[in-house]
Design a protein around this motif. Structure first.
Motif, PDB file in Angstrom:
ATOM      1  N   ALA A  69       0.503  -1.236  -0.262  1.00 51.75           N
ATOM      2  CA  ALA A  69       0.091   0.163  -0.163  1.00 51.75           C
ATOM      3  C   ALA A  69       0.823   1.052   0.175  1.00 51.75           C
ATOM      4  O   ALA A  69       0.191   2.262  -0.412  1.00 51.75           O
ATOM      5  CB  ALA A  69      -0.815  -0.020   1.298  1.00 51.75           C
ATOM      6  N   VAL A  70       1.448   1.174   0.759  1.00 50.21           N
ATOM      7  CA  VAL A  70       3.222   2.472   1.229  1.00 50.21           C
ATOM      8  C   VAL A  70       3.612   2.345  -0.550  1.00 50.21           C
ATOM      9  O   VAL A  70       3.725   3.774  -1.268  1.00 50.21           O
ATOM     10  CB  VAL A  70       4.135   2.542   2.440  1.00 50.21           C
ATOM     11  N   ALA A  71       3.361   1.501  -0.923  1.00 47.07           N
ATOM     12  CA  ALA A  71       4.391   1.146  -2.848  1.00 47.07           C
ATOM     13  C   ALA A  71       4.247   1.992  -3.414  1.00 47.07           C
ATOM     14  O   ALA A  71       3.843   2.810  -4.269  1.00 47.07           O
ATOM     15  CB  ALA A  71       5.315  -0.168  -2.936  1.00 47.07           C
ATOM     16  N   THR A 347       5.235  10.342   4.906  1.00 43.15           N
ATOM     17  CA  THR A 347       3.969  11.015   4.251  1.00 43.15           C
ATOM     18  C   THR A 347       3.106   9.805   3.741  1.00 43.15           C
ATOM     19  O   THR A 347       1.727  10.251   4.093  1.00 43.15           O
ATOM     20  CB  THR A 347       4.642  11.988   2.545  1.00 43.15           C
ATOM     21  N   ALA A 348       3.223   8.649   2.919  1.00 42.18           N
ATOM     22  CA  ALA A 348       2.570   7.843   2.542  1.00 42.18           C
ATOM     23  C   ALA A 348       1.554   6.964   3.639  1.00 42.18           C
ATOM     24  O   ALA A 348       0.731   6.371   3.369  1.00 42.18           O
ATOM     25  CB  ALA A 348       3.404   6.633   1.496  1.00 42.18           C
ATOM     26  N   LEU A 349       2.498   7.284   4.701  1.00 43.55           N
ATOM     27  CA  LEU A 349       2.053   6.367   5.807  1.00 43.55           C
ATOM     28  C   LEU A 349       0.667   7.175   6.360  1.00 43.55           C
ATOM     29  O   LEU A 349      -0.619   6.237   6.860  1.00 43.55           O
ATOM     30  CB  LEU A 349       2.678   5.834   7.077  1.00 43.55           C
ATOM     31  N   LEU A 350       1.155   8.073   6.536  1.00 42.40           N
ATOM     32  CA  LEU A 350      -0.060   9.506   7.107  1.00 42.40           C
ATOM     33  C   LEU A 350      -1.776   9.395   6.271  1.00 42.40           C
ATOM     34  O   LEU A 350      -2.297   9.126   7.093  1.00 42.40           O
ATOM     35  CB  LEU A 350       0.796  10.649   7.412  1.00 42.40           C
ATOM     36  N   LYS A 351      -0.762   9.035   4.775  1.00 39.10           N
ATOM     37  CA  LYS A 351      -2.290   9.138   4.349  1.00 39.10           C
ATOM     38  C   LYS A 351      -3.321   7.700   4.153  1.00 39.10           C
ATOM     39  O   LYS A 351      -4.045   7.919   4.434  1.00 39.10           O
ATOM     40  CB  LYS A 351      -1.755   9.022   2.459  1.00 39.10           C
ATOM     41  N   LEU A 352      -2.109   6.915   4.230  1.00 38.25           N
ATOM     42  CA  LEU A 352      -2.530   5.047   4.139  1.00 38.25           C
ATOM     43  C   LEU A 352      -3.610   4.644   5.615  1.00 38.25           C
ATOM     44  O   LEU A 352      -4.510   4.492   5.324  1.00 38.25           O
ATOM     45  CB  LEU A 352      -1.833   4.312   3.850  1.00 38.25           C
ATOM     46  N   MET A 353      -3.043   5.652   6.769  1.00 33.39           N
ATOM     47  CA  MET A 353      -3.123   5.311   8.125  1.00 33.39           C
ATOM     48  C   MET A 353      -5.111   5.858   8.246  1.00 33.39           C
ATOM     49  O   MET A 353      -5.974   6.289   8.832  1.00 33.39           O
ATOM     50  CB  MET A 353      -2.686   5.380   9.136  1.00 33.39           C
ATOM     51  N   LYS A 354      -5.034   6.841   7.270  1.00 29.85           N
ATOM     52  CA  LYS A 354      -6.266   7.501   7.370  1.00 29.85           C
ATOM     53  C   LYS A 354      -7.969   6.749   6.018  1.00 29.85           C
ATOM     54  O   LYS A 354      -8.802   7.227   6.163  1.00 29.85           O
ATOM     55  CB  LYS A 354      -6.251   8.853   7.089  1.00 29.85           C
ATOM     56  N   THR A 355      -7.097   5.640   5.940  1.00 30.83           N
ATOM     57  CA  THR A 355      -8.106   5.093   4.620  1.00 30.83           C
ATOM     58  C   THR A 355      -9.133   3.472   5.295  1.00 30.83           C
ATOM     59  O   THR A 355      -8.630   3.485   6.667  1.00 30.83           O
ATOM     60  CB  THR A 355      -7.109   4.813   3.679  1.00 30.83           C
ATOM     61  N   LYS A 356     -10.030   3.491   4.204  1.00 28.93           N
ATOM     62  CA  LYS A 356     -10.588   1.680   4.961  1.00 28.93           C
ATOM     63  C   LYS A 356      -9.874   1.074   4.279  1.00 28.93           C
ATOM     64  O   LYS A 356      -9.627   0.182   5.594  1.00 28.93           O
ATOM     65  CB  LYS A 356     -12.091   1.884   4.450  1.00 28.93           C
ATOM     66  N   ASN A 357      -8.891   0.744   3.846  1.00 29.11           N
ATOM     67  CA  ASN A 357      -7.801  -0.094   3.466  1.00 29.11           C
ATOM     68  C   ASN A 357      -6.964  -0.563   4.455  1.00 29.11           C
ATOM     69  O   ASN A 357      -6.715  -1.309   4.836  1.00 29.11           O
ATOM     70  CB  ASN A 357      -7.346   0.528   2.272  1.00 29.11           C
ATOM     71  N   TRP A 358      -6.113   0.574   5.207  1.00 30.47           N
ATOM     72  CA  TRP A 358      -5.762   0.603   6.339  1.00 30.47           C
ATOM     73  C   TRP A 358      -6.487  -0.425   7.827  1.00 30.47           C
ATOM     74  O   TRP A 358      -6.012  -0.885   8.156  1.00 30.47           O
ATOM     75  CB  TRP A 358      -5.582   1.678   7.075  1.00 30.47           C
ATOM     76  N   THR A 359      -7.583   0.084   8.089  1.00 26.38           N
ATOM     77  CA  THR A 359      -9.090  -0.509   9.122  1.00 26.38           C
ATOM     78  C   THR A 359      -8.918  -2.230   8.367  1.00 26.38           C
ATOM     79  O   THR A 359      -8.837  -3.187   9.692  1.00 26.38           O
ATOM     80  CB  THR A 359      -9.912   0.039   9.190  1.00 26.38           C
ATOM     81  N   GLU A 360      -8.855  -2.548   6.493  1.00 30.26           N
ATOM     82  CA  GLU A 360      -8.573  -3.659   6.839  1.00 30.26           C
ATOM     83  C   GLU A 360      -7.601  -4.705   6.623  1.00 30.26           C
ATOM     84  O   GLU A 360      -7.953  -5.513   7.579  1.00 30.26           O
ATOM     85  CB  GLU A 360      -9.531  -3.539   4.895  1.00 30.26           C
ATOM     86  N   ILE A 361      -6.830  -4.195   6.656  1.00 28.73           N
ATOM     87  CA  ILE A 361      -5.339  -4.166   6.157  1.00 28.73           C
ATOM     88  C   ILE A 361      -4.820  -5.298   8.064  1.00 28.73           C
ATOM     89  O   ILE A 361      -4.421  -6.338   8.530  1.00 28.73           O
ATOM     90  CB  ILE A 361      -3.745  -3.929   5.678  1.00 28.73           C
ATOM     91  N   ARG A 362      -5.223  -4.012   8.967  1.00 25.06           N
ATOM     92  CA  ARG A 362      -5.258  -4.858  10.532  1.00 25.06           C
ATOM     93  C   ARG A 362      -6.057  -5.457  11.010  1.00 25.06           C
ATOM     94  O   ARG A 362      -6.108  -6.573  12.390  1.00 25.06           O
ATOM     95  CB  ARG A 362      -5.862  -3.139  11.430  1.00 25.06           C
TER      96      ARG A 362
END
Length: 367
Positions: A69-71, A347-362
């Motif tokens: 996701a970060v890449a 910067t990419a991590l901060l954007k990712l952690m605000k998305t639904k995709n991050w919640t689903e991965i966790r």
């Protein structure tokens, strides 16, 4: 008419450029290709649920999906590079042979040799021990019920009930002989019966003191019974728990006198060393948990999520993870020292952690 010298020079230069373009295109294109960005080297090691290698060779897991996701945010090409041990992987990262390791606890000992991204997960250490075999659990319960500790508590209960029963009988024997009569022995037995049903809050109502003295004794006995029953229940629970958990290790303090293992150079290994606990190094998680299952070691200390996932998937009924977390820490993406990727990754991590995709991965991997 002769051409002007400057015009002649321009004609010659143009012809040379055209000749180079027509005869040497491969050289020019090769140069353009060589300037293309290389694929980043991402270190991985088999450690479920962080890094898992499928049968077709694809990598999956929490750390893998996190980096993918970060890449994607960074729009960079990458390839996974597998290592046989965490020690070898960290060595390659320090030597800048790889560019990224997606999941590593932030530790003081790494600060001088590598950089970290912003933390994205809080975790901690847990203890894995051999699982108690199911067929012996009920036997442990019965052993606990008839242990010396419990029998002493029951004897004390009977003795105190006898004392309370005698005092009530002394006050009630003349004015309440229908409930506490039948002579000395019978009256004392009636008194004990009343004391036991009162203490256990059963309260049948078949016997009750009527005199002032008897009621004062009853009031004192009821107040005392609340404290006694609470202590008695706690002692029984503790005794039964200790007997059911018959293993050598029940918590952190038991590790000092046990055979303890952890992955070499891991957070668990460092924590045990700092605590003064002798620790046996293992190259991989599977090796350590297999040693626990075969009772070659008494406990294995490592990341909580990793231990719970591995014991559930690979060692069900053979290894169990004790409740409790020790030495909580934060997890980040590890990078070589002074890496230019640090700010873009943050910067990419901060954007990712605000998305639904991050919640689903966790939710998919971290329980």
């Amino acid at each position: 008419m002769k051409p002007h010298p400057k015009a002649l020079h321009g004609i010659v230069s143009g012809m040379i450029a055209l000749w180079v373009f027509l005869l040497c295109p491969a050289t020019l294109f090769a140069q353009n290709e060589s300037t293309a960005p290389r694929a980043l080297q991402v270190g991985v090691i088999t450690a479920s649920p962080l890094y898992m290698k499928a049968a077709d060779g694809r990598w999956e897991g929490f750390g893998v999906e996190l980096w993918q996701a970060v890449a994607q945010y960074l729009n960079v090409a990458f390839e996974f590079r597998e290592f046989s041990s965490l020690e070898n992987l960290l060595g390659a990262l320090e030597k800048q042979e790889i560019d990224v390791f997606p999941s590593l606890p932030v530790g003081e000992r790494f600060e001088s040799t590598m950089d970290f991204s912003q933390s994205y997960l809080k975790s901690g250490l847990s203890i894995a021990v051999p699982a108690e075999e199911a067929e012996y659990r009920w036997l442990r319960v019965f052993e606990g019920i008839f242990s010396k500790h419990i029998l002493k508590a029951i004897g004390l209960l009977v003795l105190l009930s006898m004392v309370a029963g005698i005092f009530v009988w002394l006050f009630e024997r003349r004015k309440n002989d229908e409930m506490f009569g039948d002579g000395t022995a019978g009256g004392i037995c009636h008194g004990m019966w009343w004391a036991i049903v009162t203490m256990t809050t059963v309260g049948y109502g078949d016997k009750a003191p009527k005199t002032a003295g008897g009621r004062i004794v009853a009031l004192i006995w009821m107040l005392f019974s609340i404290i006694f029953i609470a202590s008695f229940t706690a002692n029984i629970t503790t005794s039964l728990t200790i007997n059911v958990l018959k293993g050598k290790v029940h918590g952190l303090n038991d590790l000092y006198n046990a055979r303890v293992g952890s992955v070499s150079q891991s957070e668990g290994f460092d924590f045990l060393t700092k605590q003064g606990i002798a620790v046996i190094p293992f190259e991989g998680i599977q090796d350590g948990l297999a040693a626990v299952a075969s009772r070659k070691i008494d406990a294995f200390v490592l990341n909580e999520q990793v231990l719970k996932y591995q014991t559930k998937k690979e060692f069900p009924g053979r290894v169990q993870v004790l409740p409790g977390i020790y030495d909580e820490y934060f997890v980040s993406i590890a990078l070589p020292q002074n890496s230019s990727l640090r700010k873009p990754i943050n910067t990419a991590l901060l954007k990712l952690m605000k998305t639904k995709n991050w919640t689903e991965i966790r939710n998919r991997y971290i329980q």
